[in-house]
Design a protein around this motif. Structure first.
Motif, short mmCIF file in Angstrom:
data_model
loop_
_atom_site.label_atom_id
_atom_site.label_comp_id
_atom_site.label_asym_id
_atom_site.label_seq_id
_atom_site.Cartn_x
_atom_site.Cartn_y
_atom_site.Cartn_z
N ALA A 294 0.83 -1.21 0.00
CA ALA A 294 0.00 0.00 0.00
C ALA A 294 0.87 1.26 0.00
O ALA A 294 0.67 2.17 -0.82
CB ALA A 294 -0.93 -0.01 1.22
N VAL A 295 1.83 1.30 0.90
CA VAL A 295 2.69 2.50 0.99
C VAL A 295 3.53 2.63 -0.27
O VAL A 295 3.74 3.74 -0.78
CB VAL A 295 3.57 2.45 2.26
CG1 VAL A 295 4.50 3.67 2.31
CG2 VAL A 295 2.71 2.39 3.53
N GLU A 298 1.39 4.13 -2.89
CA GLU A 298 1.16 5.54 -2.59
C GLU A 298 2.38 6.39 -2.97
O GLU A 298 2.26 7.44 -3.60
CB GLU A 298 0.83 5.71 -1.11
CG GLU A 298 0.35 7.09 -0.76
CD GLU A 298 -0.16 7.19 0.68
OE1 GLU A 298 -0.41 8.33 1.12
OE2 GLU A 298 -0.30 6.16 1.36
N ASN A 301 3.29 7.30 -6.92
CA ASN A 301 2.55 8.33 -7.66
C ASN A 301 1.88 7.79 -8.93
O ASN A 301 1.48 8.57 -9.80
CB ASN A 301 3.45 9.52 -8.03
CG ASN A 301 3.88 10.28 -6.80
OD1 ASN A 301 3.08 10.52 -5.90
ND2 ASN A 301 5.16 10.62 -6.73
N PHE A 326 -5.46 5.50 3.81
CA PHE A 326 -4.87 5.16 2.50
C PHE A 326 -5.88 5.36 1.36
O PHE A 326 -5.57 6.01 0.35
CB PHE A 326 -4.36 3.71 2.52
CG PHE A 326 -3.95 3.18 1.18
CD1 PHE A 326 -2.75 3.55 0.59
CD2 PHE A 326 -4.78 2.29 0.47
CE1 PHE A 326 -2.38 3.06 -0.66
CE2 PHE A 326 -4.41 1.80 -0.78
CZ PHE A 326 -3.21 2.19 -1.34
N ARG A 329 -6.44 8.97 0.57
CA ARG A 329 -5.28 9.66 0.00
C ARG A 329 -5.05 9.30 -1.47
O ARG A 329 -4.51 10.11 -2.23
CB ARG A 329 -4.01 9.35 0.81
CG ARG A 329 -4.01 9.97 2.19
CD ARG A 329 -2.62 9.90 2.83
NE ARG A 329 -2.15 8.54 3.02
CZ ARG A 329 -2.42 7.77 4.07
NH1 ARG A 329 -3.20 8.25 5.05
NH2 ARG A 329 -1.95 6.54 4.17
N VAL A 330 -5.43 8.08 -1.88
CA VAL A 330 -5.17 7.67 -3.28
C VAL A 330 -6.41 7.80 -4.16
O VAL A 330 -6.40 7.40 -5.33
CB VAL A 330 -4.65 6.21 -3.34
CG1 VAL A 330 -3.34 6.08 -2.59
CG2 VAL A 330 -5.69 5.22 -2.81
N LYS A 331 -7.46 8.39 -3.60
CA LYS A 331 -8.72 8.52 -4.33
C LYS A 331 -8.48 9.22 -5.66
O LYS A 331 -7.78 10.23 -5.73
CB LYS A 331 -9.70 9.34 -3.48
CG LYS A 331 -11.15 9.10 -3.82
CD LYS A 331 -12.04 9.73 -2.75
CE LYS A 331 -13.49 9.42 -3.01
NZ LYS A 331 -14.37 9.98 -1.98
N GLY A 334 -6.14 5.72 -7.63
CA GLY A 334 -6.03 4.32 -7.25
C GLY A 334 -7.38 3.68 -7.01
O GLY A 334 -8.30 4.32 -6.52
N ARG A 409 8.74 -1.33 0.78
CA ARG A 409 7.91 -0.31 0.13
C ARG A 409 8.70 0.58 -0.83
O ARG A 409 8.21 0.95 -1.90
CB ARG A 409 7.23 0.55 1.20
CG ARG A 409 8.21 1.27 2.13
CD ARG A 409 7.49 1.97 3.28
NE ARG A 409 6.88 1.03 4.21
CZ ARG A 409 6.17 1.39 5.28
NH1 ARG A 409 5.98 2.67 5.52
NH2 ARG A 409 5.66 0.49 6.08
#
Length: 463
Positions: A294-295, A298, A301, A326, A329-331, A334, A409
Motif C-alpha cells: 500500500a505504501v 502511494e 505516484n 490510505f 489519499r489515493v482517491k 487508485g 515499500r
C-alpha cells in the motif's frame, strides 16, 4: 458448440479430460476442451459436482445445445464427515483439509474406473496429481496423455533438484539465469520438513510423466520456454508438446456487470499509465505485506488497480485491512478491488502499463499474451523461477526483496514509478512484451494445431 469445425472425412474421436480439482487446473483443461471440440472431437470433462456447476456458470455452457461437443461427467468422491460436498474443490478449501481432499480424490478410483468403463473414450487426458488415472486407462487399453498446466522451466528445475538436492541445484543447473535466492531455498526446505505432501506431489507428477503415452502436453510456447521444454524432455525421456497460451476471451453477463466500474476507471486514464497489482487466487499477503504494498503504491505516484483477497472465513473490510487514510489519499488515481477482477480485460486495456504479479504461471502467460511488462514480485513455490524466466526473456523486471525475503515499500515505489510514471525503465521490457505478444498469438495457435494432430494420431492407433 458454436463455431465447431466439422471434418466430414475424419472420425469423431472421444476424449475424456480429467483435471485436478483446482480452478487453476480446470480452466486450462476447459480451454483445451473448447479447442478440441472445434476440431471435431467429442469431449467429456470430468470433475466433482461443485466444480461442474461452476464451469456451467462461467463457461457459457448450454445444456440444451443440440450439439453436445463438450459434455460434463460427474465424479463422486466418497462421503467423509470432515469433507462435505462443498469442499470437493480447492476453491475456498481450508488449508488443513487439503490432504483430506487428496485422499478422497484417490479413494474415488473405483468411481473413475466405472466412468472409463461406461464411456470407453479413445483417449484420456489427465493431470499430474493422479497417475492412477493413467494406470486405470491402461487396464482398459485406452491411451492416456498428461497435460501439464505449469511451466516447463519449473519442472525442468525440480527434476534437476531431485537429482542433486534443492540446495545444490543453483550451481549445477545448466541455465544460470534460473535460480532460487538463499531465502527462497530456506523457505522451501522448511516447507519440506514441515510436510512431505509437496514432495509427494512432485513424485506424482514425475510418475504421471512416465506413464503418459508417447507425448506430454504442456501449457506453454516454445518461443519463451523452448530450451526448458527440451531439457525436461531430455530429463524425463518424453516428448513435450506445447499447446500455446489457451487464452480465455469469454466472460458472462454477471461478470460484465461487476467490472464496469473498473473499465470506467481505465477509460479515464492515459495510455500505459496504470499499474495492475494482483497476487492470484491462492496467495494472501499478510498484514505487514499489505502495508508495504500500500505504501509503495502511494509513494509511486502511479495510477493503480489493486486486487486484495482474503482467505475464506477471514475477510475484513478494506478500511481495516489497509493503512489508515490510505483509500482517501489515493482517491482518483487508485482503485482497490475486494476479491475478484477481470484480469484479462484489465491487461488487454490500453491504459495498463505494468503488472505487479506473484508470477503464477497463468499470470505470466497472460502478461505476455497482452504485451504488458511484468513487475515480478514472486511469493513462494515455483513463482521465483517464473519471475527469473520473465527477466531472462526480456519482459520482466524483478521487484527485489531484502536478504530475509521481506517486501520493501521503497523498492515497490521505485520500480513502479520508473516503469509506469517516468517511463525511464521498462521501455525495452514493454517493447519485448509487445513483440512476444504478436508472436505468441500467431505461433501459439500453430503449436496447438500440431498438438491436436498428435492427439488425433494417438486416438487412431487405438482403433
Amino acid at each position: 458448440m458454436e463455431g465447431t469445425i466439422r471434418e466430414s472425412n475424419a472420425p469423431r474421436f472421444r476424449i475424456l479430460m480429467f483435471p485436478w480439482l483446482a480452478h487453476g487446473h480446470i480452466s486450462p483443461f476447459m480451454e483445451l476442451s473448447k479447442r478440441l471440440a472445434k476440431s471435431n472431437f467429442q469431449v467429456y470433462l470430468c470433475s466433482t459436482e461443485i466444480n461442474l456447476n461452476f464451469m456451467k456458470r462461467s463457461a457459457k455452457f448450454d445444456e440444451n445445445s443440440s450439439d453436445h461437443a463438450i459434455e460434463f461427467v460427474q465424479l463422486d468422491l466418497p462421503d467423509l464427515p470432515e469433507l462435505p460436498p462443498h469442499y470437493h474443490t480447492t476453491k475456498n478449501l481450508p488449508p488443513h483439509l487439503e490432504p483430506t481432499l487428496k485422499r478422497a480424490f484417490h479413494m474415488a478410483k473405483t468411481n473413475f474406473q466405472n466412468i472409463l468403463n461406461n464411456l470407453k473414450p479413445d483417449l484420456l487426458v489427465y493431470d499430474g496429481f493422479q497417475p492412477w488415472a493413467s494406470e486405470l486407462a491402461a487396464l482398459n487399453h485406452i491411451p492416456s496423455v498428461l497435460f501439464l498446466v505449469v511451466g516447463a522451466v519449473n519442472l525442468s528445475f525440480v527434476y534437476h533438484s531431485l537429482r542433486c538436492r534443492v540446495s545444490g541445484a543453483n550451481e549445477t543447473y545448466p541455465f544460470p539465469e534460473i535460480f532460487y535466492r538463499d531465502y527462497e531455498i530456506k523457505k522451501i526446505l522448511a516447507k519440506l520438513q514441515e510436510s512431505k505432501a509437496k514432495e509427494g506431489d512432485a513424485l506424482d507428477v514425475f510418475k504421471s510423466i512416465e506413464l503418459s503415452s508417447d507425448i506430454v502436453l504442456v501449457k506453454s510456447w516454445r518461443g519463451i520456454e523452448g530450451k526448458y521444454i527440451d531439457h525436461l524432455s531430455s530429463s524425463c525421456g518424453k516428448k513435450l508438446v506445447a499447446v500455446g497460451p489457451l487464452s480465455n476471451q469469454e466472460c458472462n453477463g454477471k461478470e460484465a456487470d461487476s467490472y464496469s466500474l473498473i473499465i470506467e476507471f481505465l477509460n479515464s486514464k492515459d495510455e500505459a499509465s496504470v499499474v495492475y497489482v494482483s497476487f492470484g487466487s491462492e496467495y494472501f499477503p499478510s498484514k505487514e505485506e499489505r502495508e508495504e504494498i500500500a505504501v509503495g503504491l502511494e509513494l509511486s505516484n502511479a495510477n493503480f488497480i489493486w486486487v486484495v483477497r482474503f482467505p475464506v472465513g477471514h475477510a475484513i473490510g478494506l478500511e481495516e485491512a489497509l493503512p489508515e487514510g490510505f483509500l482517501e489519499r489515493v482517491k482518483g488515481r487508485g482503485m482497490v478491488v475486494n476479491g475478484w477482477a477481470p484480469q484479462a480485460k484489465i491487461l488487454g486495456h490500453r491504459s495498463t502499463g505494468g503488472f505487479v504479479s506473484h508470477c503464477g504461471w497463468g499470470s505470466v502467460i497472460e502478461s505476455i499474451y497482452y504485451g504488458v511488462p511484468l513487475l515480478a514480485l514472486p511469493m513462494h513455490l515455483d513463482q521465483p523461477l517464473h519471475a527469473r524466466l520473465a527477466v531472462e526473456i526480456g519482459v520482466g523486471i524483478e521487484i527485489l526483496k531484502d536478504e530475509d525475503g521481506q517486501i520493501k515499500r521503497e523498492e515497490i515505489a521505485r520500480v513502479i514509478n520508473e516503469v509506469v510514471v517516468k517511463k525511464t525503465e521498462g521501455k525495452l521490457q514493454g517493447q519485448k512484451a509487445i513483440e512476444l505478444s504478436k508472436k505468441l498469438r500467431e505461433e501459439g495457435e500453430e503449436e496447438l494445431h500440431e498438438a491436436i494432430e498428435k492427439l488425433r494420431s494417438l486416438c487412431s492407433k487405438n482403433k
